[in-house]
Design a protein around this motif. Structure first.
Motif, mmCIF file in Angstrom:
data_model
loop_
_atom_site.group_PDB
_atom_site.id
_atom_site.type_symbol
_atom_site.label_atom_id
_atom_site.label_comp_id
_atom_site.label_asym_id
_atom_site.label_seq_id
_atom_site.Cartn_x
_atom_site.Cartn_y
_atom_site.Cartn_z
ATOM 1 N N ASN A 443 -5.776 35.349 29.551
ATOM 2 C CA ASN A 443 -5.175 36.013 28.606
ATOM 3 C C ASN A 443 -3.490 36.467 28.765
ATOM 4 O O ASN A 443 -2.409 36.057 28.208
ATOM 5 C CB ASN A 443 -6.277 35.852 27.617
ATOM 6 C CG ASN A 443 -7.730 35.072 27.655
ATOM 7 O OD1 ASN A 443 -7.614 33.948 27.866
ATOM 8 N ND2 ASN A 443 -8.281 35.597 27.012
ATOM 9 N N LEU A 447 -0.879 34.381 27.996
ATOM 10 C CA LEU A 447 0.153 34.850 27.071
ATOM 11 C C LEU A 447 0.977 35.167 26.198
ATOM 12 O O LEU A 447 1.882 35.212 25.781
ATOM 13 C CB LEU A 447 -1.066 34.824 25.327
ATOM 14 C CG LEU A 447 -2.420 33.404 25.128
ATOM 15 C CD1 LEU A 447 -1.563 32.583 24.102
ATOM 16 C CD2 LEU A 447 -2.989 33.054 26.266
ATOM 17 N N GLN A 507 -5.267 26.643 20.616
ATOM 18 C CA GLN A 507 -6.674 27.527 21.566
ATOM 19 C C GLN A 507 -6.439 26.718 22.905
ATOM 20 O O GLN A 507 -7.031 27.139 23.954
ATOM 21 C CB GLN A 507 -7.767 26.760 21.066
ATOM 22 C CG GLN A 507 -9.249 27.153 22.031
ATOM 23 C CD GLN A 507 -10.469 26.789 21.229
ATOM 24 O OE1 GLN A 507 -10.282 26.513 19.820
ATOM 25 N NE2 GLN A 507 -11.392 26.440 21.852
ATOM 26 N N TYR A 510 -5.753 29.298 26.281
ATOM 27 C CA TYR A 510 -6.877 30.450 26.510
ATOM 28 C C TYR A 510 -7.917 29.676 27.652
ATOM 29 O O TYR A 510 -8.557 30.076 27.946
ATOM 30 C CB TYR A 510 -7.268 30.929 25.065
ATOM 31 C CG TYR A 510 -7.185 31.721 23.949
ATOM 32 C CD1 TYR A 510 -6.636 32.964 24.244
ATOM 33 C CD2 TYR A 510 -5.575 31.096 22.774
ATOM 34 C CE1 TYR A 510 -5.929 33.817 23.438
ATOM 35 C CE2 TYR A 510 -4.775 32.101 22.653
ATOM 36 C CZ TYR A 510 -4.901 33.514 22.424
ATOM 37 O OH TYR A 510 -4.362 34.079 22.243
ATOM 38 N N ALA A 513 -6.046 29.904 31.244
ATOM 39 C CA ALA A 513 -6.297 30.824 31.217
ATOM 40 C C ALA A 513 -6.088 31.325 32.924
ATOM 41 O O ALA A 513 -5.413 31.887 33.436
ATOM 42 C CB ALA A 513 -6.008 31.893 30.715
#
Length: 569
Positions: A443, A447, A507, A510, A513
């Motif tokens: 993540n 992200l 979402q 995630y 990832a």
């Protein structure tokens, strides 16, 4: 005893040719006096320490484990003496600044040392494993008075640190922690609460232990915004400081490492950094620790490679298919059987490829900290920041997976403690969990490092990979360069699609990832092997780099296309 030989030739290849580190050292005042003979000597001495001092303690330490006696932890026989030898040899101060009493050598040499320590005795290496990160944290955030009192002990190794984050209800979600700190009139704080899974929370290697503890001040905001960091010694003026070891965990592996539950009963501590900014201060230590945990995966992979290769050439079973020319009618070493040969080559290609990436990250940290040009520092820091979660997650995953494959080479013998590979499988599994689970690392990579516009990581990585593809045109593996260039374009496109679609489907990043981390790792391993072949050719080196690179691109690199399919599915 472990039959381990430090891969010094491979390490020197990465430092001297793949990185061409001397060219950067010459431009960096802190490292201008370091040359390759000095670097080689440091690595040779580290190899001697790991092979002679630590390797003999690994299996006995696993069998004996740690024990808790009246609140005091006793480490396995020989661990304390080995640590004393480690301190006397000056290893703790290797990469610490000269101004702090250290030797001022690059992190690049320190990661070579750490790989060897983790290869030969992961459990023992856990005790000094976060020492350099704690040194950086105290140096940057402690008051002058606290630094004058405690920094020298961290540099010399006469005291060891811990990282106290986890609580029973607060693991990956650090914001749930309840440990509290009450201000005292003299400027110190009284720490109350319980921490668990604390590596080296109590031991007999050093007299004092410095606990770096996350806790909340009165009236602090909820969540991670209300966390502060405190330095809490085990002793103050030879008086116990209210830090109690309630127990040690009985674990699957690294049994010689004391994993403790600690209770802080009004223990005196001092604030590091600003109130409510403890997580930022702790991350100075955690980021270094995550790179070092990644090196645990590399250490296990290298050790597994050596053990499996040696055994596969000793063990004879059946005839190899196809039959090698000139072979006798007797049973062949299983190393000649295609299935086993593929496992051995996988171990080799992954271990050597990971070493290139791991040493690259350490070198970028050196440049980020010491280079005089600000743009160079920024770019190096960006590269190091994106490599760190990838190395932590991918290396530790491979450390376990490759150790398991190596155990398969041994057959039923590998499942028995007669051979050390079964301990390696058990020891390697924990690295996928601690210092931020591999899911958390995936993540973080996607992200925070790859998706945000303006972060610069994607552009820097793309530029380096594309340049290497261009330089390799007309070379020995130019078709593999075209493969890599194709994957790079697909990787860039996949990131662009995720970036543009995440507002409608937040979402989605995630969910993919983990696959994106694997794809990125394979992209960079492809870059590493392409570069390795080119620099070997340009320097006239007679090694097996080209053959290993061809194996990687033929047998391991195609997984990247599968990961891309999963991302797009």
């Amino acid at each position: 005893m472990l039959n381990y030989q430090a891969p010094l030739d491979d390490m020197r290849f990465v430092i001297e040719h793949w990185l061409d580190a001397r060219k950067d050292w010459e431009q960096t005042p802190a490292f201008a006096d370091i040359d390759y003979p000095l670097a080689a000597q440091v690595l040779e001495e580290a190899a001697r320490f790991a092979q002679e001092q630590l390797a003999p303690l690994n299996a006995p330490g696993d069998r004996q484990g740690c024990r808790l006696e009246q609140g005091q932890v006793k480490t396995p026989d020989g661990f304390a003496a080995a640590y004393q030898a480690y301190v006397e040899a000056g290893w703790p101060s290797l990469a610490c600044e000269v101004e702090s009493g250290g030797q001022g050598l690059p992190q690049l040499l320190n990661v070579g040392l750490l790989e060897m320590l983790y290869s030969t005795n992961h459990a023992w290496a856990m005790y000094p494993g976060i020492a350099h990160g704690a040194y950086e944290c105290v140096k940057q955030f402690a008051s002058e008075e606290i630094k004058a009192t405690y920094l020298s002990g961290l540099v010399s190794g006469t005291c060891l640190p811990t990282m106290c984050l986890t609580e029973p209800q607060a693991g990956s979600d650090v914001g749930l922690l309840r440990c509290r700190a009450e201000p005292s009139e003299d400027g110190s704080y009284l720490i109350h609460g319980t921490k668990l899974f604390i590596s080296g929370g109590e031991h007999d290697l050093t007299d004092d232990i410095l606990h770096l503890v996350l806790a909340r001040l009165p009236g602090a905001p909820e969540g991670t915004r209300g966390i502060s960091l405190f330095l809490v010694p085990k002793w103050i003026d030879a008086v116990a400081n209210g830090v109690v070891c309630d127990g040690i965990e009985h674990k699957m592996g690294i049994k010689g490492s004391a994993t403790c539950s600690l209770r802080f009963e009004g223990a005196t501590g001092w604030l590091l950094g600003q109130p409510h900014q403890g997580l930022a201060a702790m991350f100075v230590m955690m980021n270094g620790a995550r790179l070092h945990v990644g090196l645990q995966g590399l250490g296990h992979a290298e050790f597994a490679r050596q053990q499996a290769t040696a055994y596969a050439w000793e063990r004879r079973q059946m005839r190899a298919v196809p039959r090698p020319e000139g072979a006798s009618e007797a049973a062949d070493p299983i190393a000649l059987h295609p299935a086993m040969s593929k496992v051995l080559m996988t171990l080799k290609a992954q271990a050597q490829g990971m070493r290139m990436l791991g040493f690259w990250a350490a070198h970028m940290l050196d440049i980020a900290e010491q280079a005089t040009d600000k743009q160079t520092c920024r770019e190096a820091l960006t590269l190091a920041s994106v490599l760190t979660p990838l190395i932590k997650a991918y290396f530790t995953d491979q450390g376990f997976q490759l150790s398991s494959q190596a155990l398969q080479v041994f057959g039923g013998y590998g499942y028995c403690s007669e051979y050390p590979i079964e301990q390696t499988v058990r020891d390697s599994r924990i690295a996928m969990i601690y210092e931020g689970t591999n899911e958390v690392q995936a993540n973080d990579l996607l992200l925070r490092k790859l998706l945000p516009e303006g972060a610069g990581a994607v552009e820097l990585l793309s530029t380096r990979v594309r340049l290497e593809c261009e330089l390799s045109k007309g070379g020995a593996i130019q078709s593999q360069g075209r493969q890599l260039e194709g994957l790079l374009s697909a990787w860039e496109s996949a990131l662009l699609r995720l970036r543009t679609s995440q507002q409608d489907d937040p979402q989605r990043p995630y969910e993919v990832a983990g696959d994106m981390l694997r794809m990125t790792a394979l992209l960079l391993l492809g870059y590493a092997w392409l570069r390795a072949v080119r620099v070997s050719r340009e320097n006239g080196l007679t090694n097996d780099t080209q053959g290993t690179a061809e194996f990687f691109f033929r047998n391991l690199f195609p997984e990247a296309s599968y990961r891309l399919q999963l991302i797009e599915a």
